[in-house]
Every structure is written in structure tokens, then in C-alpha cells.
Design a protein around this motif. Structure first.
Motif, PDB file in Angstrom:
ATOM      1  N   HIS A  18       0.826  -1.223   0.000  1.00  0.00           N
ATOM      2  CA  HIS A  18       0.000   0.000   0.000  1.00  0.00           C
ATOM      3  C   HIS A  18       0.853   1.263   0.000  1.00  0.00           C
ATOM      4  O   HIS A  18       0.321   2.356   0.176  1.00  0.00           O
ATOM      5  N   LYS A  50      -5.039  -8.456  -3.247  1.00  0.00           N
ATOM      6  CA  LYS A  50      -5.412  -7.036  -3.303  1.00  0.00           C
ATOM      7  C   LYS A  50      -6.076  -6.693  -4.632  1.00  0.00           C
ATOM      8  O   LYS A  50      -7.094  -5.998  -4.667  1.00  0.00           O
ATOM      9  N   ALA A  52      -7.717  -8.632  -6.553  1.00  0.00           N
ATOM     10  CA  ALA A  52      -9.028  -9.296  -6.675  1.00  0.00           C
ATOM     11  C   ALA A  52     -10.126  -8.452  -6.057  1.00  0.00           C
ATOM     12  O   ALA A  52     -11.293  -8.588  -6.417  1.00  0.00           O
TER      13      ALA A  52
ATOM     14  N   ALA B 124      -8.522 -16.015 -11.717  1.00  0.00           N
ATOM     15  CA  ALA B 124      -7.647 -15.659 -10.590  1.00  0.00           C
ATOM     16  C   ALA B 124      -8.461 -15.094  -9.432  1.00  0.00           C
ATOM     17  O   ALA B 124      -8.236 -15.455  -8.273  1.00  0.00           O
ATOM     18  N   GLN B 125      -9.411 -14.241  -9.782  1.00  0.00           N
ATOM     19  CA  GLN B 125     -10.253 -13.652  -8.730  1.00  0.00           C
ATOM     20  C   GLN B 125     -11.134 -14.720  -8.072  1.00  0.00           C
ATOM     21  O   GLN B 125     -11.383 -14.676  -6.871  1.00  0.00           O
ATOM     22  N   VAL B 128      -9.069 -16.534  -5.594  1.00  0.00           N
ATOM     23  CA  VAL B 128      -8.871 -15.716  -4.380  1.00  0.00           C
ATOM     24  C   VAL B 128     -10.133 -15.735  -3.535  1.00  0.00           C
ATOM     25  O   VAL B 128     -10.082 -15.897  -2.314  1.00  0.00           O
ATOM     26  N   PHE B 143      -7.817 -10.211   7.530  1.00  0.00           N
ATOM     27  CA  PHE B 143      -6.930 -10.366   6.370  1.00  0.00           C
ATOM     28  C   PHE B 143      -7.253  -9.335   5.273  1.00  0.00           C
ATOM     29  O   PHE B 143      -6.348  -8.690   4.733  1.00  0.00           O
ATOM     30  N   ARG B 146      -6.304  -5.840   6.233  1.00  0.00           N
ATOM     31  CA  ARG B 146      -4.851  -5.635   6.202  1.00  0.00           C
ATOM     32  C   ARG B 146      -4.336  -5.577   4.761  1.00  0.00           C
ATOM     33  O   ARG B 146      -3.558  -4.693   4.416  1.00  0.00           O
ATOM     34  N   VAL B 147      -4.762  -6.513   3.938  1.00  0.00           N
ATOM     35  CA  VAL B 147      -4.174  -6.640   2.603  1.00  0.00           C
ATOM     36  C   VAL B 147      -4.876  -5.735   1.589  1.00  0.00           C
ATOM     37  O   VAL B 147      -4.220  -5.074   0.786  1.00  0.00           O
ATOM     38  N   GLN B 148      -6.184  -5.707   1.629  1.00  0.00           N
ATOM     39  CA  GLN B 148      -6.901  -4.952   0.598  1.00  0.00           C
ATOM     40  C   GLN B 148      -7.127  -3.497   0.981  1.00  0.00           C
ATOM     41  O   GLN B 148      -7.250  -2.643   0.120  1.00  0.00           O
ATOM     42  N   TYR B 171      -4.188 -12.660  11.287  1.00  0.00           N
ATOM     43  CA  TYR B 171      -3.588 -12.384   9.978  1.00  0.00           C
ATOM     44  C   TYR B 171      -2.637 -13.513   9.579  1.00  0.00           C
ATOM     45  O   TYR B 171      -2.683 -13.997   8.441  1.00  0.00           O
ATOM     46  N   HIS B 172      -1.765 -13.922  10.500  1.00  0.00           N
ATOM     47  CA  HIS B 172      -0.769 -14.955  10.150  1.00  0.00           C
ATOM     48  C   HIS B 172      -1.442 -16.292   9.840  1.00  0.00           C
ATOM     49  O   HIS B 172      -1.023 -16.995   8.907  1.00  0.00           O
ATOM     50  N   ILE B 175      -3.012 -15.757   6.245  1.00  0.00           N
ATOM     51  CA  ILE B 175      -2.074 -15.751   5.107  1.00  0.00           C
ATOM     52  C   ILE B 175      -1.570 -17.164   4.831  1.00  0.00           C
ATOM     53  O   ILE B 175      -1.395 -17.564   3.675  1.00  0.00           O
ATOM     54  N   ARG B 176      -1.383 -17.937   5.905  1.00  0.00           N
ATOM     55  CA  ARG B 176      -0.924 -19.324   5.720  1.00  0.00           C
ATOM     56  C   ARG B 176      -1.992 -20.131   4.962  1.00  0.00           C
ATOM     57  O   ARG B 176      -1.676 -20.844   4.008  1.00  0.00           O
ATOM     58  N   VAL B 178      -4.446 -19.006   3.021  1.00  0.00           N
ATOM     59  CA  VAL B 178      -4.637 -18.501   1.642  1.00  0.00           C
ATOM     60  C   VAL B 178      -3.503 -18.986   0.741  1.00  0.00           C
ATOM     61  O   VAL B 178      -3.734 -19.428  -0.393  1.00  0.00           O
ATOM     62  N   LYS B 179      -2.286 -18.936   1.254  1.00  0.00           N
ATOM     63  CA  LYS B 179      -1.139 -19.374   0.432  1.00  0.00           C
ATOM     64  C   LYS B 179      -1.233 -20.851   0.102  1.00  0.00           C
ATOM     65  O   LYS B 179      -0.997 -21.272  -1.043  1.00  0.00           O
ATOM     66  N   LEU B 182      -4.019 -21.313  -2.536  1.00  0.00           N
ATOM     67  CA  LEU B 182      -3.647 -20.868  -3.882  1.00  0.00           C
ATOM     68  C   LEU B 182      -2.561 -21.755  -4.488  1.00  0.00           C
ATOM     69  O   LEU B 182      -2.522 -21.956  -5.698  1.00  0.00           O
ATOM     70  N   ARG B 183      -1.698 -22.325  -3.646  1.00  0.00           N
ATOM     71  CA  ARG B 183      -0.642 -23.203  -4.153  1.00  0.00           C
ATOM     72  C   ARG B 183      -1.226 -24.546  -4.586  1.00  0.00           C
ATOM     73  O   ARG B 183      -0.813 -25.117  -5.597  1.00  0.00           O
TER      74      ARG B 183
END
Lengths: 187, 185
Positions: A18, A50, A52, B124-125, B128, B143, B146-148, B171-172, B175-176, B178-179, B182-183
Motif C-alpha cells: 500500500h 489485493k 481481486a 484468478a479472482q 482468491v 486479512f 490488512r491486505v486490501q 492475519y498470520h 495468510i498461511r 490462503v497461500k 492458492l498453491r
């Protein structure tokens, strides 16, 4: 899973995304990214997430503004002060206590005649040697407050005894009189 | 010569609020324009699929009705997120209750997917979105904020009614998840 052990840098990645980092910290994070593949991968994930979010529907601001009511200032006198709110809570609590206390009093009053009968019936032999006549406490009090029984005529005494038979508080079945048994006599 | 309105420095939210209180309705338009899209993104990321504009509208109506209680200790956007999140929680509770009592009609499901298709177009969206659905509601809120939205942990804690430490943990964990999602996809 990010294998990088630098948690501080990981926490700053969304801020880097950001562009909200100060110069020196930003340089530090970028220098770390140049050497850390795990953090680069994590930054890519954050970038994807972000981007998305862009696909939210467009909002018509005019229609929203039309729904907003005009400003009405809260006049301090109209607003209820905190202290009076506290007082009203205390009043409510006091009222609730009074209701509960009153209810408890009513319940205890209702159960009292039965208790007096039970207590009268449980006279132990050591307490009395005469046959016990069970008299409700309320009526016993009434008799006690009356004139001396010796002053009453025979007719009045009979009438009084008859009235006692009609007392509602007396149990339906007649209680057996408790007869004291002298332990010496029984031997 | 008076400076043109375009060259005027950007007014702060607090200045706009004061102008609106003084009777300038254009200040409300500026404030809504400034924050409405962020609120819509937050709602979409949090899993809201229908009635996002209505939700944003309700948020602003509530916020403007109680602007006197906004002291400026946090940013206006954080405060708006807090209001909107409460509204979303109310909605979720109401939906849960209606699901328990009213069976889902087939036509409802079709319209839901139709709205979703319009909302997220690309693969992709979609991935997500599904990864975010794998999170708990609180994890997802933390999340995405924080990210968006780029909020700090302190601001996030205020929005979700938690502590900074708890927000970090959420958050942690998020992120774990989501990763990994996506993987694996």
C-alpha cells in the motif's frame, strides 16, 4: 508457508503493497526482498488478493447522499447526562430488589402456618408430659390477647372451642396427641 | 485572484464533517465519494454477495446520524468499517436464522450464482474468493482489512473489536491458509 525467519519484515509486506512505508524502512524491506524468495512469494500472493478486491460493484454515491438526513445537533440539555442514567439504573435495581423481597415475604408468610403445625407436632416427650393440643399460632396469639380464660363462662369456652374446630389452618386429619412416657415408669 | 477549487488542497475528513454540520451538503457528497468504494470492496471481500450498495448506504446513513459520537481518535474510514462490520454481522445472523426456518429455493441459488458471476469475472479472482471463503469470518475480515485496505493492526483491532495481538495472530493464520489454498489449486 513463509520460511523466512524475519517476522518484522513479513508484517511490513502489506504496508509495502500500500506504499505506506517511510523511506528508510521501505529500503530495508526492498533489500530483504532481493535476497528472500519466501517473502517475494508472499508479496505476490498479497498482490493477487489485493487486485481481486477491485471487482466490487460500483457505488452510486448520489443515491446514498439523498438518504442521509440533515444534521441535527444534539443539544446538551436534551441529551440525558450520564449521572442521571446511573441513577435510573439504581432506581431500577432497587425496584427489582423490592419486588424480589416482597415475593419472598409473601412466600414465607404462606408457608408459616404449615411450619407452626409441624413445629407444634414435633414436641418431644421431654418437653411435655401432658397430651398436646395443636393450636395454630395465629389463634393462640388471639387467645393470649383475650381476657383471662378463668373469667370466661362455660358457654363462652364451649363456643370458643367450637370456633377452634372450624379453623382452616388445622390439618384435615387430626394429629395424634404426643404422650410423654416416663422412662422410669416404663421399666 | 482566488485559487480555483481544483488547486485547493485536499480537505481532511474532519474538515468535511464540520462543513456538513454547518449545512454544506456537498461535504457529505465528498465524504461518501471518498469512502464508499473502499466500503464496497470490504463488503465484497468479506463474502457479501448481494445488496452491497444497500449495505454501504446503511453504513453511511448510520454514520451520519451519529457523527457527533465520532471524536476523530481513529480515522473516519476505520470508524466506517466498524459500523459496516456490525451491519454485516447482523445480516449474517439474520441469514442464518432464515436458513434455519426457510428452505433455500432453487431459484435463489441460481440468482446467487448469477450475481457472483457478475462480481468476479476472471479465474484468478475466483480462486482468491474461494481461498477467502476457507477462512473464518474474523480471519477474513482481518486479512482483507490488512491486505486490501492497508489498515494497521491497531485499526483492525478497533474494527473487529479485538486486540492488536489477536489481529496479528488472525492475519498470520489467514495468510498461511490462503497461500496453501492458492498453491494447491
Amino acid at each position: 508457508m513463509n520460511n523466512c525467519i524475519d517476522n518484522e519484515i513479513q508484517e511490513l509486506l502489506p504496508d509495502l503493497l500500500h506504499q505506506s512505508l517511510d523511506g528508510a524502512i521501505r529500503q530495508r524491506v526492498e533489500a530483504h526482498l532481493a535476497t528472500c524468495e519466501s517473502c517475494r512469494e508472499e508479496l505476490d500472493v498479497l498482490r493477487t488478493v489485493k487486485s481481486a478486491a477491485v471487482f466490487a460493484p460500483a457505488i452510486n454515491t448520489d443515491s446514498i447522499v439523498r438518504q442521509i438526513p440533515p444534521y441535527r445537533m444534539i443539544v446538551p440539555g436534551v441529551e440525558q447526562p450520564k449521572r442521571s442514567r446511573m441513577v435510573s439504573w439504581l432506581v431500577a435495581a432497587g425496584f427489582a430488589l423490592a419486588v424480589i423481597g416482597g415475593g419472598a415475604l409473601v412466600v414465607s408468610n404462606q408457608s408459616r402456618p404449615a411450619q407452626s403445625v409441624a413445629s407444634s407436632a414435633s414436641v418431644t416427650p421431654s418437653q411435655s408430659t401432658e397430651p398436646v393440643t395443636v393450636v395454630p399460632e395465629t389463634h393462640a396469639l388471639a387467645l393470649a390477647s383475650a381476657a383471662d380464660l378463668s373469667e370466661l363462662s362455660d358457654g363462652s369456652l364451649v363456643q370458643l372451642m367450637n370456633e377452634m374446630d372450624d379453623f382452616d389452618a388445622l390439618p384435615a386429619s387430626e394429629i395424634e396427641p404426643v404422650i410423654a412416657v416416663d422412662s422410669v415408669d416404663s421399666l | 485572484m482566488t485559487p480555483s477549487p481544483e488547486r485547493r488542497p485536499e480537505e481532511t475528513d474532519m474538515e468535511l464533517i464540520n462543513r456538513w454540520k454547518a449545512g454544506d451538503s456537498r461535504a457529505a457528497t465528498r465524504l461518501v465519494g471518498r469512502h464508499s468504494q473502499a466500503l464496497a470492496r470490504f463488503a465484497a471481500s468479506a463474502g457479501e454477495r448481494e445488496g452491497i450498495e444497500e449495505l454501504v448506504q446503511d453504513t453511511f446513513v448510520r454514520a451520519f446520524a451519529s457523527l457527533d459520537s465520532f471524536r476523530g481518535e481513529s480515522s473516519l474510514r476505520t470508524w466506517l468499517f466498524t459500523i459496516q462490520r456490525r451491519l454485516m454481522l447482523d445480516r449474517r445472523r439474520a441469514e442464518r436464522r432464515s436458513r434455519e426456518t426457510v428452505p433455500v429455493q432453487e431459484s435463489d441459488q441460481v440468482s446467487e450464482y448469477g450475481a457472483l458471476d457478475g462480481l468476479i469475472a476472471e479465474e484468478a479472482q475466483e480462486r482468491v474468493r474461494k481461498s477467502l471463503e476457507a477462512l473464518s469470518p474474523t480471519q477474513r475480515d482481518v486479512f482483507t482489512l490488512r491486505v486490501q485496505q492497508g489498515l494497521s493492526y491497531k485499526e483492525i483491532a478497533e474494527v473487529v473489536g479485538s486486540t492488536e495481538g489477536a489481529a496479528r495472530v488472525h492475519y498470520h493464520n489467514a495468510i498461511r491458509t490462503v497461500k496453501e489454498y492458492l498453491r494447491d489449486e
